[in-house]
Design a protein around this motif. Structure first.
Motif, PDB file in Angstrom:
ATOM      1  N   GLN A   1       5.710 -51.413  40.814  1.00  0.00           N
ATOM      2  CA  GLN A   1       4.548 -51.657  41.661  1.00  0.00           C
ATOM      3  C   GLN A   1       5.003 -51.680  43.099  1.00  0.00           C
ATOM      4  OE1 GLN A   1       2.515 -55.331  40.808  1.00  0.00           O
ATOM      5  NE2 GLN A   1       1.069 -55.070  42.449  1.00  0.00           N
ATOM      6  N   THR A   2       4.216 -51.105  43.974  1.00  0.00           N
ATOM      7  CA  THR A   2       4.547 -51.126  45.392  1.00  0.00           C
ATOM      8  C   THR A   2       3.575 -52.032  46.121  1.00  0.00           C
ATOM      9  OG1 THR A   2       3.175 -49.183  45.800  1.00  0.00           O
ATOM     10  CG2 THR A   2       5.507 -48.798  45.386  1.00  0.00           C
TER      11      THR A   2
ATOM     12  N   LYS B   1      18.863 -67.181  49.702  1.00  0.00           N
ATOM     13  CA  LYS B   1      19.537 -65.932  50.064  1.00  0.00           C
ATOM     14  C   LYS B   1      19.170 -64.800  49.108  1.00  0.00           C
ATOM     15  CE  LYS B   1      23.473 -68.249  52.150  1.00  0.00           C
ATOM     16  NZ  LYS B   1      24.868 -68.654  51.939  1.00  0.00           N
ATOM     17  N   VAL B   2      19.101 -65.104  47.828  1.00  0.00           N
ATOM     18  CA  VAL B   2      18.724 -64.084  46.846  1.00  0.00           C
ATOM     19  C   VAL B   2      17.273 -63.661  47.072  1.00  0.00           C
ATOM     20  CG1 VAL B   2      18.353 -63.621  44.382  1.00  0.00           C
ATOM     21  CG2 VAL B   2      20.437 -64.781  45.135  1.00  0.00           C
TER      22      VAL B   2
ATOM     23  N   VAL C   1      21.294 -58.320  41.076  1.00  0.00           N
ATOM     24  CA  VAL C   1      20.104 -58.641  41.875  1.00  0.00           C
ATOM     25  C   VAL C   1      19.486 -57.363  42.447  1.00  0.00           C
ATOM     26  CG1 VAL C   1      19.313 -59.804  43.982  1.00  0.00           C
ATOM     27  CG2 VAL C   1      20.857 -60.991  42.406  1.00  0.00           C
ATOM     28  N   ASP C   2      20.315 -56.482  42.968  1.00  0.00           N
ATOM     29  CA  ASP C   2      19.810 -55.237  43.550  1.00  0.00           C
ATOM     30  C   ASP C   2      19.182 -54.334  42.485  1.00  0.00           C
ATOM     31  OD1 ASP C   2      20.670 -56.137  46.009  1.00  0.00           O
ATOM     32  OD2 ASP C   2      22.432 -54.830  46.095  1.00  0.00           O
ATOM     33  N   ALA C   3      19.764 -54.282  41.303  1.00  0.00           N
ATOM     34  CA  ALA C   3      19.196 -53.475  40.210  1.00  0.00           C
ATOM     35  C   ALA C   3      17.831 -54.025  39.811  1.00  0.00           C
ATOM     36  CB  ALA C   3      20.147 -53.453  39.018  1.00  0.00           C
ATOM     37  N   TRP C   4      17.694 -55.340  39.799  1.00  0.00           N
ATOM     38  CA  TRP C   4      16.415 -55.971  39.461  1.00  0.00           C
ATOM     39  C   TRP C   4      15.379 -55.653  40.540  1.00  0.00           C
ATOM     40  CZ3 TRP C   4      13.806 -60.739  41.036  1.00  0.00           C
ATOM     41  CH2 TRP C   4      12.880 -61.218  40.103  1.00  0.00           C
ATOM     42  N   SER C   5      15.801 -55.681  41.802  1.00  0.00           N
ATOM     43  CA  SER C   5      14.912 -55.317  42.912  1.00  0.00           C
ATOM     44  C   SER C   5      14.408 -53.887  42.742  1.00  0.00           C
ATOM     45  CB  SER C   5      15.650 -55.415  44.255  1.00  0.00           C
ATOM     46  OG  SER C   5      16.130 -56.704  44.479  1.00  0.00           O
TER      47      SER C   5
ATOM     48  N   ALA D   1      13.315 -59.715  48.804  1.00  0.00           N
ATOM     49  CA  ALA D   1      12.150 -59.466  49.661  1.00  0.00           C
ATOM     50  C   ALA D   1      12.408 -58.291  50.591  1.00  0.00           C
ATOM     51  CB  ALA D   1      11.797 -60.720  50.462  1.00  0.00           C
ATOM     52  N   GLY D   2      13.580 -58.236  51.178  1.00  0.00           N
ATOM     53  CA  GLY D   2      13.930 -57.143  52.065  1.00  0.00           C
ATOM     54  C   GLY D   2      13.998 -55.808  51.336  1.00  0.00           C
ATOM     55  N   ARG D   3      14.542 -55.815  50.136  1.00  0.00           N
ATOM     56  CA  ARG D   3      14.694 -54.572  49.369  1.00  0.00           C
ATOM     57  C   ARG D   3      13.357 -54.033  48.879  1.00  0.00           C
ATOM     58  NH1 ARG D   3      19.627 -52.727  47.712  1.00  0.00           N
ATOM     59  NH2 ARG D   3      18.691 -51.804  45.839  1.00  0.00           N
ATOM     60  N   VAL D   4      12.431 -54.926  48.537  1.00  0.00           N
ATOM     61  CA  VAL D   4      11.143 -54.459  48.010  1.00  0.00           C
ATOM     62  C   VAL D   4      10.077 -54.349  49.100  1.00  0.00           C
ATOM     63  CG1 VAL D   4      11.638 -55.385  45.709  1.00  0.00           C
ATOM     64  CG2 VAL D   4      10.262 -56.738  47.309  1.00  0.00           C
ATOM     65  N   GLY D   5      10.410 -54.745  50.329  1.00  0.00           N
ATOM     66  CA  GLY D   5       9.482 -54.613  51.447  1.00  0.00           C
ATOM     67  C   GLY D   5       8.397 -55.664  51.493  1.00  0.00           C
ATOM     68  N   ASP D   6       8.686 -56.836  50.979  1.00  0.00           N
ATOM     69  CA  ASP D   6       7.699 -57.918  51.000  1.00  0.00           C
ATOM     70  C   ASP D   6       7.982 -58.820  52.195  1.00  0.00           C
ATOM     71  OD1 ASP D   6       5.767 -59.860  50.323  1.00  0.00           O
ATOM     72  OD2 ASP D   6       6.073 -59.437  48.203  1.00  0.00           O
TER      73      ASP D   6
END
Length: 143
Positions: free
Chosen positions: A140-141, A13-14, A129-133, A19-24
């Motif tokens: 890097q994008t 889940k994490v 978790v969101d702050a780390w994302s 993955a969703g937040r960083v677009g991977d």
């Protein structure tokens, strides 16, 4: 590329959330990653693993760490997140960091952001978790 190992589902889940937040879009279990040939240039790999004690890797993740062709990802950036129960430990952070990061660095990958240790029981710290994302995104994008 996001690779995770999960037994109870929390680490998955994490990994999905990051993955969703960083677009991977490439999200793989450790077992799936072992059988997938690299068909494109990977610029970034995000790794997620539960920890079961002092420097104890989950079995599938340990297999991945020891047998995966990390040299094929030379030059890629990486970030590592471990999840566990840290209540009651004086020094609760980064039990797996030394093992995982040293292995990847020795194979020519570079660390994008500091590793994250998440106390995931009884609840996951989603703000952390969101702050780390967000920190990963700032470094890097994905092309």
């Amino acid at each position: 590329m996001v690779i995770f190992s999960s037994v109870g589902g929390t680490t998955r889940k994490v990994a999905q959330r990051v993955a969703g937040r960083v677009g991977d879009e490439l999200l793989l279990s450790a077992r799936e990653a072992m059988s997938l040939p690299l068909s494109r240039r990977v610029e970034r790999v995000l790794l997620f693993c539960p920890t079961y004690g002092d420097e104890e890797l989950e079995e599938n993740f340990e297999d991945l760490l020891l047998r995966y062709d990390w040299a094929a990802l030379e030059g890629a950036g990486f970030a590592f997140c471990e999840l566990g129960i840290y209540t009651g430990y004086e020094n609760f952070g980064h039990g797996l960091e030394r093992i995982v990061c040293r292995t990847l660095i020795d194979h020519g990958l570079h660390q994008l952001v500091p590793s994250l240790s998440v106390d995931a029981v009884p609840i996951t710290d989603w703000v952390m978790v969101d702050a780390w994302s967000d920190l990963i995104l700032s470094r890097q994008t994905v092309s």
